[in-house]
Design a protein around this motif. Structure first.
Motif, short mmCIF file in Angstrom:
data_model
loop_
_atom_site.label_atom_id
_atom_site.label_comp_id
_atom_site.label_asym_id
_atom_site.label_seq_id
_atom_site.Cartn_x
_atom_site.Cartn_y
_atom_site.Cartn_z
N GLY A 122 -39.85 -13.83 -16.30
CA GLY A 122 -39.86 -13.28 -14.95
C GLY A 122 -39.76 -11.77 -14.84
N ALA A 123 -39.34 -11.09 -15.89
CA ALA A 123 -39.15 -9.64 -15.77
C ALA A 123 -40.47 -8.95 -15.41
N ASN A 124 -40.38 -7.89 -14.64
CA ASN A 124 -41.56 -7.10 -14.31
C ASN A 124 -41.89 -6.15 -15.46
N THR A 131 -38.96 -17.59 -7.33
CA THR A 131 -39.47 -16.85 -8.49
C THR A 131 -39.33 -17.71 -9.74
N ARG A 165 -35.01 -1.62 -6.04
CA ARG A 165 -34.19 -1.76 -7.25
C ARG A 165 -33.16 -0.66 -7.28
N ASP A 203 -27.34 -12.01 -22.71
CA ASP A 203 -27.12 -11.17 -21.52
C ASP A 203 -26.11 -10.10 -21.91
N THR A 204 -26.20 -8.95 -21.28
CA THR A 204 -25.24 -7.89 -21.57
C THR A 204 -23.89 -8.18 -20.88
N ARG A 247 -21.54 -14.17 -17.96
CA ARG A 247 -22.70 -15.05 -17.71
C ARG A 247 -22.99 -15.91 -18.93
N CYS A 279 -36.24 -12.23 -18.79
CA CYS A 279 -35.85 -12.26 -17.37
C CYS A 279 -34.84 -11.17 -17.07
N ALA A 280 -34.98 -10.02 -17.72
CA ALA A 280 -34.03 -8.92 -17.47
C ALA A 280 -34.81 -7.65 -17.12
N GLY A 335 -29.42 -13.41 -14.85
CA GLY A 335 -29.15 -12.97 -13.48
C GLY A 335 -29.73 -13.96 -12.49
N HIS A 336 -30.15 -13.45 -11.34
CA HIS A 336 -30.67 -14.35 -10.29
C HIS A 336 -31.78 -15.24 -10.82
N VAL A 337 -32.79 -14.61 -11.43
CA VAL A 337 -33.98 -15.35 -11.88
C VAL A 337 -33.66 -16.19 -13.12
N ASP A 377 -34.66 -6.51 -5.19
CA ASP A 377 -34.99 -6.52 -6.61
C ASP A 377 -33.65 -6.36 -7.34
P1 NAD Z 1 -30.50 -9.48 -11.87
O1 NAD Z 1 -30.00 -8.10 -11.79
O2 NAD Z 1 -29.92 -10.53 -10.99
O3 NAD Z 1 -30.34 -10.03 -13.38
C1 NAD Z 1 -30.66 -9.31 -14.52
C2 NAD Z 1 -29.80 -9.86 -15.65
O4 NAD Z 1 -30.22 -9.26 -16.87
C3 NAD Z 1 -28.32 -9.56 -15.49
O5 NAD Z 1 -27.55 -10.73 -15.77
C4 NAD Z 1 -28.06 -8.46 -16.54
O6 NAD Z 1 -26.74 -8.47 -17.02
C5 NAD Z 1 -29.07 -8.85 -17.60
N1 NAD Z 1 -29.48 -7.78 -18.49
C6 NAD Z 1 -29.72 -6.48 -18.22
N2 NAD Z 1 -30.12 -5.83 -19.33
C7 NAD Z 1 -30.15 -6.74 -20.32
C8 NAD Z 1 -30.49 -6.70 -21.69
N3 NAD Z 1 -30.87 -5.55 -22.28
N4 NAD Z 1 -30.42 -7.84 -22.42
C9 NAD Z 1 -30.02 -9.00 -21.84
N5 NAD Z 1 -29.69 -9.10 -20.53
C10 NAD Z 1 -29.74 -7.99 -19.79
O7 NAD Z 1 -32.09 -9.39 -11.69
P2 NAD Z 1 -33.09 -10.55 -11.29
O8 NAD Z 1 -33.28 -10.55 -9.83
O9 NAD Z 1 -32.70 -11.81 -11.98
O10 NAD Z 1 -34.44 -10.00 -11.92
C11 NAD Z 1 -34.67 -10.08 -13.32
C12 NAD Z 1 -36.06 -9.53 -13.62
O11 NAD Z 1 -37.04 -10.31 -12.89
C13 NAD Z 1 -36.29 -8.08 -13.19
O12 NAD Z 1 -37.20 -7.48 -14.08
C14 NAD Z 1 -36.94 -8.21 -11.82
O13 NAD Z 1 -37.70 -7.08 -11.48
C15 NAD Z 1 -37.81 -9.43 -12.06
N6 NAD Z 1 -38.17 -10.16 -10.84
C16 NAD Z 1 -37.21 -10.64 -10.03
C17 NAD Z 1 -37.57 -11.35 -8.89
C18 NAD Z 1 -36.53 -11.97 -7.99
O14 NAD Z 1 -36.89 -12.84 -7.18
N7 NAD Z 1 -35.26 -11.58 -8.09
C19 NAD Z 1 -38.93 -11.55 -8.59
C20 NAD Z 1 -39.89 -11.06 -9.47
C21 NAD Z 1 -39.50 -10.36 -10.60
#
Ligand code: NAD
Length: 349
Positions: free
Chosen positions: A258-260, A149, A43, A202-203, A207, A236-237, A181-183, A114
């Motif tokens: 999905g968020a950890n 995911t 990360r 989303d911030t 998006r 999911c953030a 984001g991605h998830v 991540d």
């Molecule tokens: P990412 O960085 O692609 O997306 C995160 C999104 O959240 C972004 O669009 C960001 O602008 C938004 N964000 C950040 N802070 C915010 C807030 N306070 N309020 C609203 N939106 C906010 O990350 P990702 O890969 O989508 O992962 C998201 C979460 O899922 C993380 O906690 C990550 O650890 C967990 N996760 C991801 C995967 C994976 O396959 N990518 C797998 C397991 C867990």
């Protein structure tokens, strides 16, 4: 580059990594290798202090131990973080330096994507170390884990919905999604196809605009997502968002996302239960990504079959956890933790 061991009694190994030439500052944490080599993503975030980054990497790596055990993978738990703004500070040189640091662990830790990382970034790491997965190309390359995911989270949402309402049908159900984001994006696609109504936050405004157009989603400001009147909340953030401040605001009957590390503390799991909000434990709900990554680490040739089997088993695990929690009138995260600790005590995932 300087790699300094960080004293720990909770983890097997933690290192502080510093490289003046590239501006790299970060940590690598191996929580447990009891079930196999530690695996968990890298990360990159603009942490305010090194202590904040250390706290995050410790919690995240422990979460990976639980997640990998819950997913039935012969992998332990680890995680890495880089302190910095991925949009501004990420360079190939910085990634090479971090890759060399990962390489010094000689396979006790495998990394992948991540937050703040992409398959292309993994390719930079792979230029200097073989202990990296989530690559865009190559024999066992598994690419971006987030679609799988999101599939696992969608399964968890359906399972929780069925557990509570007797049917997994999401038609007309309202889901509040935090983070596109991605998830979050892939999850919204699945939810929208299943007929759910979406409220998103989303911030990143771009998006939000896209989600309004693509999913006809309603949008709220980031701090308003907790109080949205909905059936399901899908975080999911970022982590720690289920806490003493936000839980009283929730107007949903299910939290599954999905968020950890969604719970700020174990007490917050009990607080959700006390409010009769069904919580699908995050480290079970979001295990799809590491299942996908594991095909690369473990060099699985029949990848699609492996992913299908493990996702199905993960869903059964979620069902068993929710059923046991209901029978014992306790919170599902406590049951989930006890389930993985029992697996670890047996030494098999
Ligand atoms: P990412 O960085 O692609 O997306 C995160 C999104 O959240 C972004 O669009 C960001 O602008 C938004 N964000 C950040 N802070 C915010 C807030 N306070 N309020 C609203 N939106 C906010 O990350 P990702 O890969 O989508 O992962 C998201 C979460 O899922 C993380 O906690 C990550 O650890 C967990 N996760 C991801 C995967 C994976 O396959 N990518 C797998 C397991 C867990």
């Amino acid at each position: 580059m300087i790699i300094t061991p960080v004293p720990t009694s909770s983890h097997e190994e933690i290192y502080y990594v510093e490289d003046a030439a590239t501006g790299l500052l970060g940590y690598i944490a191996v929580h447990s290798t009891q079930l196999g080599p530690a695996a968990g993503g890298l990360r990159m975030r603009p942490y305010q202090t090194p202590q904040e980054a250390l706290t995050d990497v410790k919690r995240l790596s422990q979460g990976m131990t639980y997640k990998n055990a819950a997913a039935g993978l012969p992998l332990g738990g680890g995680k890495a973080v880089i302190i910095g703004d991925p949009g501004r500070d990420k360079t190939p040189e910085l990634l090479h330096a971090f890759g060399r640091a990962i390489d010094t662990l000689q396979g006790r830790y495998f990394t992948a994507e991540d937050m703040g990382m992409t398959p292309a970034d993994m390719a930079h790491l792979a230029a200097v170390t073989p202990f990296v997965a989530g690559l865009p190309s190559g024999k066992f390359a598994s690419g971006d884990p987030s679609p799988i995911t999101a599939r696992g989270i969608f399964n968890a949402i359906c399972t929780a919905q069925k557990h509570l309402c007797g049917s997994a049908d999401l038609g007309g159900v309202t889901v509040a999604v935090q983070g596109l984001g991605h998830v979050g994006w892939h999850l919204c696609r699945r939810l929208s196809s299943a007929g759910a109504n979406l409220v998103v936050a989303d911030t990143d405004d771009s998006r939000i605009s896209k989600a309004r157009t693509v999913f006809e989603a309603a949008a709220v400001a980031p701090d308003q997502i907790y109080s949205v009147q909905a059936d399901i909340f899908a975080p999911c953030a970022i982590g720690g968002i289920l806490n003493a401040d936000t839980i009283p605001q929730l107007k949903v009957s299910i939290v599954a996302g999905g968020a950890n590390n969604q719970l700020a503390s174990a007490q917050d799991g009990r607080a959700l239960h006390a409010r009769s909000i069904l919580y699908a434990p995050d480290f079970v709900a979001n295990g799809g990504g590491i299942i996908n990554v594991a095909t690369e680490i473990l060099k699985i040739s029949n990848r699609a079959e492996f992913v299908e089997e493990k996702l199905m088993a993960l869903d059964l695990t979620m069902q068993a956890i929710l059923t046991q929690a209901r029978a014992e009138n306790t919170c599902p995260d406590a049951v989930a933790v006890a389930t993985v600790q029992a697996k670890m005590a047996r030494g098999i995932a």
